[in-house]
Design a protein around this motif. Structure first.
Motif, PDB file in Angstrom:
ATOM      1  N   PHE A   1      55.413 -23.754  38.171  1.00  0.00           N
ATOM      2  CA  PHE A   1      55.314 -22.973  37.316  1.00  0.00           C
ATOM      3  C   PHE A   1      53.734 -23.034  36.987  1.00  0.00           C
ATOM      4  O   PHE A   1      53.231 -21.933  36.413  1.00  0.00           O
ATOM      5  CB  PHE A   1      56.111 -23.438  36.002  1.00  0.00           C
ATOM      6  N   PHE A   2      53.252 -24.146  36.918  1.00  0.00           N
ATOM      7  CA  PHE A   2      51.673 -24.099  36.524  1.00  0.00           C
ATOM      8  C   PHE A   2      50.811 -23.426  37.279  1.00  0.00           C
ATOM      9  O   PHE A   2      49.886 -22.780  37.097  1.00  0.00           O
ATOM     10  CB  PHE A   2      51.212 -25.385  36.308  1.00  0.00           C
ATOM     11  N   VAL A   3      51.236 -23.398  38.898  1.00  0.00           N
ATOM     12  CA  VAL A   3      50.490 -22.828  39.779  1.00  0.00           C
ATOM     13  C   VAL A   3      50.764 -21.089  39.532  1.00  0.00           C
ATOM     14  O   VAL A   3      49.708 -20.229  39.490  1.00  0.00           O
ATOM     15  CB  VAL A   3      51.012 -23.106  41.302  1.00  0.00           C
TER      16      VAL A   3
ATOM     17  N   LEU B   1      65.733 -22.796  33.727  1.00  0.00           N
ATOM     18  CA  LEU B   1      64.269 -22.834  34.380  1.00  0.00           C
ATOM     19  C   LEU B   1      64.444 -21.901  35.771  1.00  0.00           C
ATOM     20  O   LEU B   1      63.244 -21.011  35.858  1.00  0.00           O
ATOM     21  CB  LEU B   1      63.655 -23.939  34.139  1.00  0.00           C
ATOM     22  N   GLU B   2      65.086 -22.412  36.570  1.00  0.00           N
ATOM     23  CA  GLU B   2      64.880 -21.651  37.842  1.00  0.00           C
ATOM     24  C   GLU B   2      65.245 -20.092  37.768  1.00  0.00           C
ATOM     25  O   GLU B   2      64.953 -19.494  38.615  1.00  0.00           O
ATOM     26  CB  GLU B   2      66.153 -22.349  38.664  1.00  0.00           C
ATOM     27  N   ALA B   3      66.015 -19.815  36.632  1.00  0.00           N
ATOM     28  CA  ALA B   3      66.465 -18.328  36.536  1.00  0.00           C
ATOM     29  C   ALA B   3      65.232 -17.844  36.140  1.00  0.00           C
ATOM     30  O   ALA B   3      65.076 -16.440  36.599  1.00  0.00           O
ATOM     31  CB  ALA B   3      67.517 -18.213  35.605  1.00  0.00           C
ATOM     32  N   HIS B   4      64.095 -18.255  35.614  1.00  0.00           N
ATOM     33  CA  HIS B   4      62.921 -17.680  35.400  1.00  0.00           C
ATOM     34  C   HIS B   4      61.831 -17.244  36.553  1.00  0.00           C
ATOM     35  O   HIS B   4      60.892 -16.914  36.359  1.00  0.00           O
ATOM     36  CB  HIS B   4      62.164 -18.169  34.160  1.00  0.00           C
ATOM     37  N   LEU B   5      62.343 -18.064  37.413  1.00  0.00           N
ATOM     38  CA  LEU B   5      61.348 -17.833  38.613  1.00  0.00           C
ATOM     39  C   LEU B   5      61.231 -16.458  39.269  1.00  0.00           C
ATOM     40  O   LEU B   5      62.004 -15.708  39.221  1.00  0.00           O
ATOM     41  CB  LEU B   5      61.841 -18.894  40.096  1.00  0.00           C
TER      42      LEU B   5
END
Length: 825
Positions: free
Chosen positions: A283-285, A211-215
């Motif tokens: 992520f929602f922000v 998940l952090e890789a998609h930031l």
């Protein structure tokens, strides 16, 4: 058997003439004639005054029995006895009330309102009886709501305040989903799909790393956070700027850059680990920031990517057993995304997710004031802000769908957070800012309206008018809501959205509380809705609808790109248009029908231009076009019937059964509908082709205001209105007079002179010809729906229906009859 004597018409007319002569004081009153007393022929006469029976003079008489001719001979003694008995009754009532308060919180059965008026005169009792009868009528309205049934037995409920949503949901259910949804790792996809029942026992750290890789890159992350704060926080702000930047964005990116850190929180220990729900909040922000990013298409692929990543992060830990504030924040933001991205989701799913967030908030005690637990001031303010923002967004969705909230106001003692934008005036008075007004209005007004309007037992009409009074007495912050095109911040999206919220919150609430009674007034009294017991609701709904619609046009002209992405704006504009169109269709002879028809034409033109940008506008447009066509036909037939009286036999004006049912649905009355789209999944359809350059420019540039071509205003045909105020007021229900009497004395009814009418027409003409055709009139700068003088004067004087066109000879005969009647009376 002798034949029964017959009373002919001559005898009846003679009795009417005798009563008329007694009313003029030409002959003795009926009571003096019965008792063979000398009458001085005054009103009331001296004999009736001495005998204490002034209420029956001149045409009434006492029904005394045998030997009771002088029943009121000693009037003074009788009045003294009545006064003593009334005082004794009052003392006993006070004693009973004190005793009852000591043993129970409920009112004693002998202290009901109708019994408390026994000690008063007949006038007071008559007023209370009228109010009781009106409340009985209010409780008899079948405002249960609408139950929609699908092809396979699926059901969906819309409450009495969800009439607009019911009508829109039955129009169509196939929407353009926008850009294709992105794809990523199957493990994350499966976790996002199975939310909220995902069970992940192992491999959480590996999934968090994916998940952090998609930031996004940090500059893009900053831009999305700023867009979220500027363009969306006015609607719901569960996270303030300092918390978002200092406690979420910066710590997460620092943790990603530093492989040795195991936690996102600053003060976390080595064994605390990373909080997946905090990552879900970020992520929602990003997803919401992408939704309101004007450089991207609505419901873009980037927004859906961040939403699904946030949903996967939220699945890393059970939301039902989580004791963290981040869980509540993530659910609120997730509900916001469902509410705004209606191409892929719906307001239904948003309501369910926000209701879940309310229950999780109760589990962590957000509904109780945190200061009582001696928490830090910063933490207390964050908990208060999160709760009231959650409470406000849930109330908005509950009122839109007509469904009860998950939190009852009786269980809440959380204090309001500090007002970030509040200040102090030069004279020492506290000035509320945007957030202070939003939270105080939600707590003091909106919550009580929700409790009353969505309860199983419908509120009495007296309660509805009490809501009306409280809303009108609410004052807005000292800010300018309507700007000129040459002023600064005219097109600033953040300023436009806050101005829209401040100018519409009270008007929308007024329409919600009066919607049911407005529809009932039209259904029961189509020829004259002002004669209905619910005439106050008919008047208030029309005034609020007209000004809400024009105010929305003003804000949409200032920033159409941002306004097209919020469904609430279009839904409320649709409700206003339905109210105006129903008034013309159902009652084309109403006093406000011509102006309502003009506003309806503006609304249809506006929805046609907005359909290219908003899916909610595309859904509502066919309904409004059909409503406009029926309104034009009804108004034209009404005008033609008065222009050519010989056509009365051929023309029959009356609403169709289908329209009656639609009006009842809009008012929230009990109905069952079948909807073939209810069980059908949303299908993916090809994106609609882009319009050409000319049409695109017309959608972004305000077009001149158009007026109905087939239905001209009364002045176009030389039709005049010469009705006096007393004649107008004789055709309205007494409840409307009582409702108007609650306004200040400055709102007294007065005849508008021709000069004032000419000035108003000139202002309207200049408004329509200006570069901003939909800018509200000068009276809108101060909240117009709550200015009683504007409501009364414009409704009863300026917005009058056209009187029939008569010949000079016929008009002179009518005027002569009126003069003779006035002289004789």
């Amino acid at each position: 058997m002798p034949a029964e004597p017959r009373r002919n018409s001559r005898k009846v007319s003679t009795d009417d003439e005798i009563e008329l002569k007694r009313a003029r004081g030409e002959i003795s009153c009926a009571e003096c004639r019965r008792l063979k007393l000398k009458c001085d022929k005054k009103l009331p006469c001296g004999s009736c005054v001495r005998r204490g029976c002034t209420s029956i003079c001149p045409n009434g008489s006492l029904s005394a029995g045998q030997g009771t001719r002088f029943i009121l001979a000693d009037t003074d003694q009788l009045h003294r006895k009545i006064s003593e008995m009334s005082e004794r009754i009052r003392q006993l009532e006070d004693a009973l009330a004190i005793f009852q308060a000591g043993i129970s919180h409920e009112r004693h059965p002998l202290l009901r309102d109708e019994l408390l008026t026994i000690k008063f005169g007949p006038e007071v009792r008559r007023t209370v009886d009228d109010e009781h009868n009106r409340d009985m009528l209010s409780s008899s309205i079948d405002a249960l709501g609408t139950l929609t049934v699908g092809e396979h037995g699926e059901t969906k409920y819309f409450g009495r305040s969800a009439g607009s949503e019911t009508l829109i949901s039955t129009a169509s259910d196939v929407l353009d989903e926008g850009e294709p949804a992105p794809s990523f790792e199957p493990e994350l996809t499966n976790a996002a799909i199975t939310f909220p029942l995902t069970i992940i026992e192992e491999g959480t750290d590996a999934l968090l790393e994916k998940l952090e890789a998609h930031l996004p890159p940090q500059p893009r992350a900053w831009a999305l956070c700023e867009t979220f704060l500027e363009h969306l926080s006015w609607w719901c702000r569960p996270i303030k700027r300092d918390e978002l930047i200092d406690d979420i964005l910066v710590p997460i990116y620092n943790c990603v850059k530093d492989p040795t850190r195991n936690s996102y929180h600053k003060d976390a220990g080595p064994d605390d680990g990373r909080c997946p729900h905090l990552l879900a909040v970020l992520f929602f922000v990003f997803a919401l920031g992408s939704l309101v990013d004007l450089t991207l298409q609505p419901c873009s692929a980037e927004a859906e990517l961040y939403y699904r990543l946030g949903r996967a992060a939220l699945s890393m830990r059970s939301v039902f057993d989580s004791p963290e504030l981040e869980t509540v924040q993530a659910l609120v933001l997730m509900g916001e995304y469902h509410s705004l991205c209606i191409q892929r989701y719906s307001i239904e799913s948003a309501w369910r997710i926000i209701s879940l967030a309310s229950k999780v908030a109760q589990s962590v005690g957000l509904h109780r004031d945190s200061a009582q637990w001696k928490l830090g001031e910063k933490h207390v303010q964050r908990r208060r802000n999160l709760f009231w923002e959650l409470f406000a967004i849930e109330m908005i969705h509950c009122m839109s769908l007509g469904r009860p909230p998950a939190i009852s106001f009786t269980h809440i003692d959380c204090e309001l957070p500090d007002d970030d934008e509040g200040g102090v005036s030069d004279d020492g008075n506290n000035l509320r800012g945007f957030w202070g007004f939003k939270h105080s209005f939600t707590r003091d007004i909106y919550s009580s309206v929700i409790e009353g309007m969505l309860s199983a037992k419908a509120p009495s009409y007296a309660t509805v008018l009490e809501y009306d009074r409280k809303i009108r007495q609410t004052t807005l912050p000292n800010v300018r809501l309507y700007l000129r095109p040459d002023e600064a911040n005219y097109s600033n999206p953040s300023v436009v959205l806050k101005s829209f919220f401040l100018s519409h919150f009270r008007s929308i609430t007024m329409i919600h509380i009066h919607r049911t009674f407005f529809a009932q007034a039209l259904l029961d009294h189509p020829t004259n809705p002002l004669a209905s017991p619910y005439a106050p609701s008919f008047l208030a709904a029309n005034r609020c609808a007209s000004i809400l619609l024009r105010s929305f046009l003003h804000h949409w002209n200032r920033s159409p790109e941002i306004c097209s992405r919020f469904w609430g704006m279009w839904t409320h504009a649709f409700s206003a248009a339905v109210i105006l169109g129903s008034t013309v269709t159902r009652s084309p002879n109403a006093t406000m029908a011509p102006s309502a028809l003009t506003d309806l034409d503006l609304a249809v033109d506006f929805f046609e231009r907005g359909a290219a940008m908003s899916p909610r506008a595309r859904q509502a447009l066919p309904i409004l076009r059909n409503l406009k066509e029926r309104a034009l036909n009804a108004f034209n037939e009404y005008r033609n019937r008065h222009m050519s009286p010989s056509l009365d036999i051929q023309l029959h004006i009356g609403p169709e059964d289908q329209f009656q049912d639609e009006l009842a649905i809009f008012g929230g009355q009990t109905r069952v509908l079948t909807n073939k789209y209810l069980s059908r999944k949303r299908t993916k359809v090809p994106a609609k082709p882009r319009t050409d350059t000319s049409s695109a420019s017309s959608a972004s540039t305000p077009a001149p205001a158009s007026t109905p071509q087939t239905a001209s205003t009364p002045s176009d045909d030389g039709m005049q209105f010469s009705q006096h105020v007393d004649e107008q007021m004789s055709n309205v229900h007494p409840s409307l007079v009582e409702y108007l009497s609650l306004f200040p004395s400055s709102a007294s009814i007065s005849v508008v002179s021709q000069r004032q009418n000419a000035q108003q027409q000139q202002q309207q003409g200049s408004m329509c010809s200006s570069s901003s055709p939909f800018a509200p009139p000068p009276s809108v700068s101060s909240p117009p729906p709550f200015a009683p003088s504007d409501s009364i004067t414009s409704t009863l004087n300026t917005n009058t229906s056209p009187s029939p066109r008569r010949s000079c000879k016929r008009r002179s005969r009518r005027q002569s009859r009126r003069r003779r009647t006035r002289c004789s009376s």
